[in-house]
Design a protein around this motif. Structure first.
Motif, mmCIF file in Angstrom:
data_model
loop_
_atom_site.group_PDB
_atom_site.id
_atom_site.type_symbol
_atom_site.label_atom_id
_atom_site.label_comp_id
_atom_site.label_asym_id
_atom_site.label_seq_id
_atom_site.Cartn_x
_atom_site.Cartn_y
_atom_site.Cartn_z
ATOM 1 N N GLN A 1 -3.558 2.999 -16.826
ATOM 2 C CA GLN A 1 -4.267 1.798 -16.373
ATOM 3 C C GLN A 1 -3.349 0.582 -16.347
ATOM 4 N N ASP B 1 -2.799 4.794 -12.177
ATOM 5 C CA ASP B 1 -4.186 5.243 -12.326
ATOM 6 C C ASP B 1 -4.794 5.715 -11.010
ATOM 7 N N HIS B 2 -4.048 5.578 -9.895
ATOM 8 C CA HIS B 2 -4.505 6.104 -8.607
ATOM 9 C C HIS B 2 -3.868 7.453 -8.275
ATOM 10 N N LEU B 3 -2.999 7.929 -9.125
ATOM 11 C CA LEU B 3 -2.334 9.213 -8.912
ATOM 12 C C LEU B 3 -3.041 10.311 -9.681
ATOM 13 N N THR B 4 -2.997 11.525 -9.151
ATOM 14 C CA THR B 4 -3.530 12.670 -9.889
ATOM 15 C C THR B 4 -2.559 13.039 -11.009
ATOM 16 N N ALA C 1 0.426 2.969 -8.007
ATOM 17 C CA ALA C 1 -0.366 2.637 -9.192
ATOM 18 C C ALA C 1 -0.647 3.926 -9.948
ATOM 19 N N GLN D 1 0.820 -1.197 0.000
ATOM 20 C CA GLN D 1 0.000 0.000 0.000
ATOM 21 C C GLN D 1 0.863 1.260 0.000
ATOM 22 N N GLN D 2 0.301 2.318 -0.543
ATOM 23 C CA GLN D 2 0.963 3.612 -0.523
ATOM 24 C C GLN D 2 0.607 4.309 0.780
ATOM 25 N N GLU E 1 4.138 8.949 0.368
ATOM 26 C CA GLU E 1 3.666 9.838 -0.681
ATOM 27 C C GLU E 1 4.243 11.236 -0.484
#
Length: 295
Positions: free
Chosen positions: A108, A83-86, A81, A2-3, A8
């Motif tokens: 993706q 696709d989970h980043l802005t 991931a 997990q991040q 971060e």
């Protein structure tokens, strides 16, 4: 994997990169070294031909090997991931050269693993299934290669890597066939630029099988006098031959840069000081700076 909020914050908000700001031998000219290995998994299409199910499977395979990688490198690697980043977060990673535009463009089922000191970044499902990138301050290609090789061994011990006895490691781009190794060094060459000898260095580099390009540039000029020199070919050469050839060229370029700096200080002192003070004035008093002015 997990991040965490702390990880971060470290990656996205850190003021500098430890491997970039650390002082090293020849760091007045040689900024940093990087080794990148391209690897693919057997019986899986390259990322540009794979569907999302196959890309997700590659990502799952990479996830399974990460505990072995962390043990081999003795470093923790945070998983991000794409696709989970802005978009802003992806842009920060691009600016820090921890990911590529290509990876960010198609987020993706793409991911990057980054070590706590940002010296290691593992790109999953970029142009190849796996891109192993290791960085060091100054001219330390062997150190970067040692780390990259340990990561490569960890993957090869657990997964079936695409390899051919004649062609070497199979890669999406033919120029990476063979060792799959791209060695590069970032250089600061204001002396050679100001004395207009940089074109000769570029031409000589090509004759040695190397490429010398501006790190930040447009069609007309290189910003900040920062250049990256790297090997052009990987097929038909061993990893050590590629590294030795690049090291030899970098040492020669460094010697030429220092001679050019001495000549500038001796014969163009007033012109050089004028440029420095103009740059300082812009930095101190301007309210808006262009990217070119910053560099």
């Amino acid at each position: 994997m997990q991040q965490s909020e702390t990880q971060e914050m470290d990656v996205f908000r850190a003021n500098g990169l430890p491997w970039l700001t650390c002082r090293a031998a020849d760091s007045d000219v040689v900024i940093s070294s990087r080794i990148r290995l391209a690897r693919n998994f057997r019986k899986v299409p390259f990322p540009n031909r794979a569907d999302f199910e196959q890309l997700a499977a590659v990502l799952q395979l990479a996830d399974g090997v990460m505990p072995v990688v962390e043990q081999a490198t003795r470093q923790h690697l945070a998983r991000f991931a794409l696709d989970h980043l802005t978009k802003l977060q992806r842009d920060v990673l691009i600016d820090k050269r921890l990911i590529t535009n290509n990876l960010a463009k198609n987020p993706q089922d793409r991911a990057v693993y980054i070590s706590d000191d940002a010296s290691i970044s593992l790109l999953v499902n970029e142009e190849d299934h796996l891109r192993i990138a290791c960085r060091t301050p100054g001219l330390a290609l062997e150190q970067a290669y040692e780390t990259a090789s340990a990561i490569d061994d960890a993957f090869e011990s657990r997964l079936d890597i695409a390899f051919d006895e004649k062609m070497g490691y199979l890669t999406s781009c033919p120029t990476n066939l063979g060792t799959g190794l791209r060695a590069s060094v970032v250089l600061h060459l204001p002396g050679l630029v100001f004395t207009r000898n940089i074109t000769n260095i570029v031409n000589i580099s090509q004759q040695l099988g190397l490429t010398l390009r501006g790190l930040y540039s447009d069609d007309k000029e290189v910003y900040g006098n920062l250049f990256r020199v790297s090997n052009q070919l990987t097929l038909g050469f061993s990893e050590q031959e590629i590294i030795d050839n690049l090291k030899s060229a970098v040492k020669e370029i460094t010697a030429n840069e220092r001679r050019a700096r001495k000549a500038l200080a001796l014969y163009m002192k007033e012109h050089l000081e004028d440029d420095i003070w103009r740059a300082y004035g812009t930095l101190k008093y301007a309210r808006l700076l262009t990217e070119k002015e910053v560099l």
